[in-house]
Motif scaffolding. Structure first.
Motif, short mmCIF file in Angstrom:
data_model
loop_
_atom_site.label_atom_id
_atom_site.label_comp_id
_atom_site.label_asym_id
_atom_site.label_seq_id
_atom_site.Cartn_x
_atom_site.Cartn_y
_atom_site.Cartn_z
N SER A 1 -7.27 10.48 5.94
CA SER A 1 -7.49 9.95 7.72
C SER A 1 -6.16 9.38 7.09
CB SER A 1 -8.76 9.28 7.67
OG SER A 1 -8.58 8.53 7.45
N GLY A 2 -5.27 9.46 8.54
CA GLY A 2 -4.28 8.38 8.46
C GLY A 2 -4.82 7.43 9.78
N ILE A 3 -3.52 6.86 9.77
CA ILE A 3 -3.85 4.88 9.91
C ILE A 3 -2.35 5.10 11.10
CG2 ILE A 3 -2.38 4.23 7.65
CD1 ILE A 3 -4.29 1.65 8.20
N VAL A 4 -2.99 4.01 12.25
CA VAL A 4 -1.64 3.52 12.64
C VAL A 4 -1.59 2.72 12.41
CG1 VAL A 4 -0.88 3.86 15.90
CG2 VAL A 4 -2.44 5.44 14.59
N ILE A 5 -0.53 1.91 12.29
CA ILE A 5 -0.24 0.50 12.22
C ILE A 5 0.63 -0.14 13.43
CG2 ILE A 5 0.45 -1.31 10.49
CD1 ILE A 5 -0.39 0.21 8.42
N PHE B 1 -5.29 0.69 13.27
CA PHE B 1 -6.58 1.96 13.82
C PHE B 1 -6.08 2.59 12.87
CE2 PHE B 1 -4.00 -0.41 17.61
CZ PHE B 1 -5.22 -0.55 18.33
N THR B 2 -8.02 2.65 12.52
CA THR B 2 -8.11 3.95 11.61
C THR B 2 -8.90 4.48 12.10
OG1 THR B 2 -9.79 3.06 10.95
CG2 THR B 2 -8.05 1.98 9.39
N SER B 3 -9.33 5.04 13.32
CA SER B 3 -10.03 5.79 14.13
C SER B 3 -9.00 6.13 15.58
CB SER B 3 -11.84 5.57 14.49
OG SER B 3 -12.06 4.84 14.66
N SER B 4 -10.16 5.91 16.24
CA SER B 4 -9.97 5.77 18.04
C SER B 4 -9.80 4.19 18.17
CB SER B 4 -10.71 6.75 18.69
OG SER B 4 -11.87 6.01 18.84
N GLY B 5 -9.18 3.98 19.46
CA GLY B 5 -8.77 3.07 19.47
C GLY B 5 -7.26 2.57 20.53
N THR B 6 -7.62 1.41 21.22
CA THR B 6 -6.90 1.12 22.33
C THR B 6 -6.16 0.08 22.55
OG1 THR B 6 -7.78 2.79 23.86
CG2 THR B 6 -6.54 0.59 25.08
N LEU B 7 -4.65 -0.32 22.35
CA LEU B 7 -3.71 -0.93 22.26
C LEU B 7 -3.85 -2.05 23.66
CD1 LEU B 7 -2.28 -3.46 20.01
CD2 LEU B 7 -0.40 -1.94 20.55
N ASN C 1 -8.25 6.76 4.94
CA ASN C 1 -6.70 5.70 5.63
C ASN C 1 -5.64 6.00 5.20
OD1 ASN C 1 -8.98 5.37 7.66
ND2 ASN C 1 -9.07 3.83 6.30
N THR C 2 -4.65 6.70 4.41
CA THR C 2 -3.32 7.36 3.74
C THR C 2 -2.39 7.84 4.35
OG1 THR C 2 -4.27 8.24 1.44
CG2 THR C 2 -4.54 6.30 2.03
N GLY C 3 -3.41 9.08 4.25
CA GLY C 3 -2.57 9.58 5.53
C GLY C 3 -2.10 11.12 3.72
N VAL D 1 0.53 -1.21 -0.14
CA VAL D 1 -0.33 0.30 -0.04
C VAL D 1 0.81 1.22 0.53
CG1 VAL D 1 -1.45 0.98 1.48
CG2 VAL D 1 -1.68 -1.03 1.47
N THR D 2 0.31 2.50 -0.57
CA THR D 2 1.28 3.22 -1.29
C THR D 2 0.54 4.54 -0.01
OG1 THR D 2 1.76 3.26 -2.78
CG2 THR D 2 2.42 4.77 -2.31
#
Length: 107
Positions: free
Chosen positions: A69-73, A98-104, A52-54, A14-15
């Motif tokens: 929107s961003g993404i956290v991987i 994570f594409t929105s809010s969340g908790t690990l 989800n690509t920033g 994914v780019t």
């Protein structure tokens, strides 16, 4: 806008994180860039970037397009030991996206 950076951390290439295109002169358009950047439009609104690509939104004569929107991987070796996000596995790693809010959190 500049091309984004390709990676395969989630198992498929994914780019992400490209710049949005500038607006074309007058009513012309300029092409979107690889990685989610929006297309420019000199006579109207610039194109929105891919979610989800920033990526950056395209420039426009009347209004610029929305950025993506961003993404956290998060990736770690071995089987799943945390919960949260969308969980996949690739190459012996567990991946949380994570594409929105969340908790690990520990399992």
């Amino acid at each position: 806008g500049g091309a984004g950076q390709a990676d395969s951390i989630t198992g498929s290439s994914v780019t992400r994180a490209s710049g949005g295109s500038g607006s074309g002169r007058n009513s012309g358009t300029t092409s979107a860039t690889a990685g989610g950047g929006g297309q420019g439009n000199g006579g109207g609104t610039g194109g929105a970037a891919t979610a989800n690509t920033g990526g950056g939104g395209g420039g426009g004569g009347s209004r610029g397009g929305n950025g993506g929107s961003g993404i956290v991987i998060i990736s770690y070796a071995g089987s799943q030991i945390y919960t949260g996000g969308t969980v996949t596995s690739s190459g012996g790693n567990t991946i949380h996206s994570f594409t929105s809010s969340g908790t690990l959190a520990p399992s």
